[in-house]
Write a protein that holds these residues in place. Structure first.
Motif, short mmCIF file in Angstrom:
data_model
loop_
_atom_site.label_atom_id
_atom_site.label_comp_id
_atom_site.label_asym_id
_atom_site.label_seq_id
_atom_site.Cartn_x
_atom_site.Cartn_y
_atom_site.Cartn_z
N ILE A 69 0.92 -1.16 -0.06
CA ILE A 69 0.03 0.13 -0.04
C ILE A 69 0.99 1.07 -0.11
O ILE A 69 0.46 2.30 -0.11
N THR A 216 -5.51 1.16 12.18
CA THR A 216 -5.66 1.55 13.59
C THR A 216 -6.87 1.00 14.24
O THR A 216 -6.79 0.49 15.35
N ARG A 222 -0.11 2.46 15.94
CA ARG A 222 1.25 1.79 15.67
C ARG A 222 2.15 2.53 16.51
O ARG A 222 2.17 3.54 16.89
C1 PLP Z 1 -1.17 3.16 7.09
C2 PLP Z 1 -2.10 3.31 5.72
C3 PLP Z 1 -3.51 3.00 5.99
C4 PLP Z 1 -4.41 2.69 7.23
O1 PLP Z 1 -4.42 3.83 8.17
P1 PLP Z 1 -5.28 3.68 9.51
O2 PLP Z 1 -5.34 5.34 9.65
O3 PLP Z 1 -4.34 3.05 10.61
O4 PLP Z 1 -6.39 2.78 9.30
C5 PLP Z 1 -4.32 3.08 4.72
N1 PLP Z 1 -3.66 3.59 3.69
C6 PLP Z 1 -2.54 3.55 3.60
C7 PLP Z 1 -1.92 4.22 2.09
C8 PLP Z 1 -1.69 3.72 4.36
O5 PLP Z 1 -0.42 3.84 4.34
#
Ligand code: PLP
Length: 224
Positions: A69, A216, A222
């Motif tokens: 991602i 999260t 994290r």
């Molecule tokens: C870390 C991340 C997420 C998840 O984020 P949360 O706020 O922890 O749900 C989603 N998409 C990308 C591209 C990320 O880097």
């Protein structure tokens, strides 16, 4: 483990209508958190760092489908190419070409999303709508037979203003429709709209998301 991953996961899943899939974002979390979600049936996980992902992919069940991602450097593509299920954040022709090249070496086709930069925040990553049109108009991607463009991905601005976030999702959704009509009319694979994270995934679903990326809310904060 001081987070109830199973309970959190089911809470998130209960909020997803049919047709919306969850990528559980496990970056920076240890294997035991992933195993706890896996035990509840979750198979789709997302990571943003190559070494961490390769370590986890090597030590966790093989039927996990991993999404990359984050921003993937071209020189790291070869490490994930043998096993990655989807690369979510392609933002250059150069990266797309390298994914194609490495996928071909592995004798496979790799699914990807194009990452859009719509948020007002300054970030180096993601294609502006203009740049995305230019990439798609260029047509070279049609010759890359070992990558398959499955849709679009974006992150909304990290703000409290829900109206602004909703506008950004709508911009992405309208652009998806434009792409579908212009470039992918007869291509059923182009169907994913990946937007929505922990703080905005319900809004994202109301604005056309088919694939939310939630970390999260499932695994807790994290520790970097
Ligand atoms: C870390 C991340 C997420 C998840 O984020 P949360 O706020 O922890 O749900 C989603 N998409 C990308 C591209 C990320 O880097």
């Amino acid at each position: 483990m001081d987070v109830d991953v199973a309970r959190n996961l089911h809470e998130v899943l209960a909020n997803l209508p049919e047709g919306v899939r969850l990528v559980a974002i496990s970056k920076y979390h240890p294997n035991e958190y992933i195993e706890a979600a896996y035990a509840q049936g979750q198979r789709l996980f997302g990571e943003s760092r190559e070494q961490e992902l390769s370590r986890k992919a090597g030590s966790l069940p093989k039927d996990i489908r991993w999404h990359f991602i984050g921003h993937l450097q071209t020189n790291k593509v070869k490490y994930v190419a043998p096993y990655i299920s989807m690369i979510d954040a392609v933002d250059s022709m150069k990266l797309l070409r390298e994914i194609n090249r490495q996928a071909a070496k592995c004798g496979r086709t790799i699914d990807v999303l194009l990452e859009l930069h719509i948020a007002e925040e300054e970030t180096k990553y993601g294609l502006t709508l203009g740049a995305a049109r230019e990439l798609l108009d260029g047509g070279e991607w049609r010759e890359l037979h070992n990558v398959r463009i499955c849709g679009l991905m974006m992150m909304a601005s990290n703000v409290d203003d829900e109206a602004q976030i909703a506008r950004e999702f709508d911009t992405a959704a309208a652009f998806f429709d434009e792409c579908k009509k212009t470039y992918f009319k007869d291509d059923d694979a182009f169907c994913e709209r990946s937007w929505g994270m922990s703080h905005d995934y319900q809004l994202a679903i109301a604005h056309g998301s088919t694939m939310v990326r939630v970390g999260t809310s499932i695994f807790g904060p994290r520790v970097y």
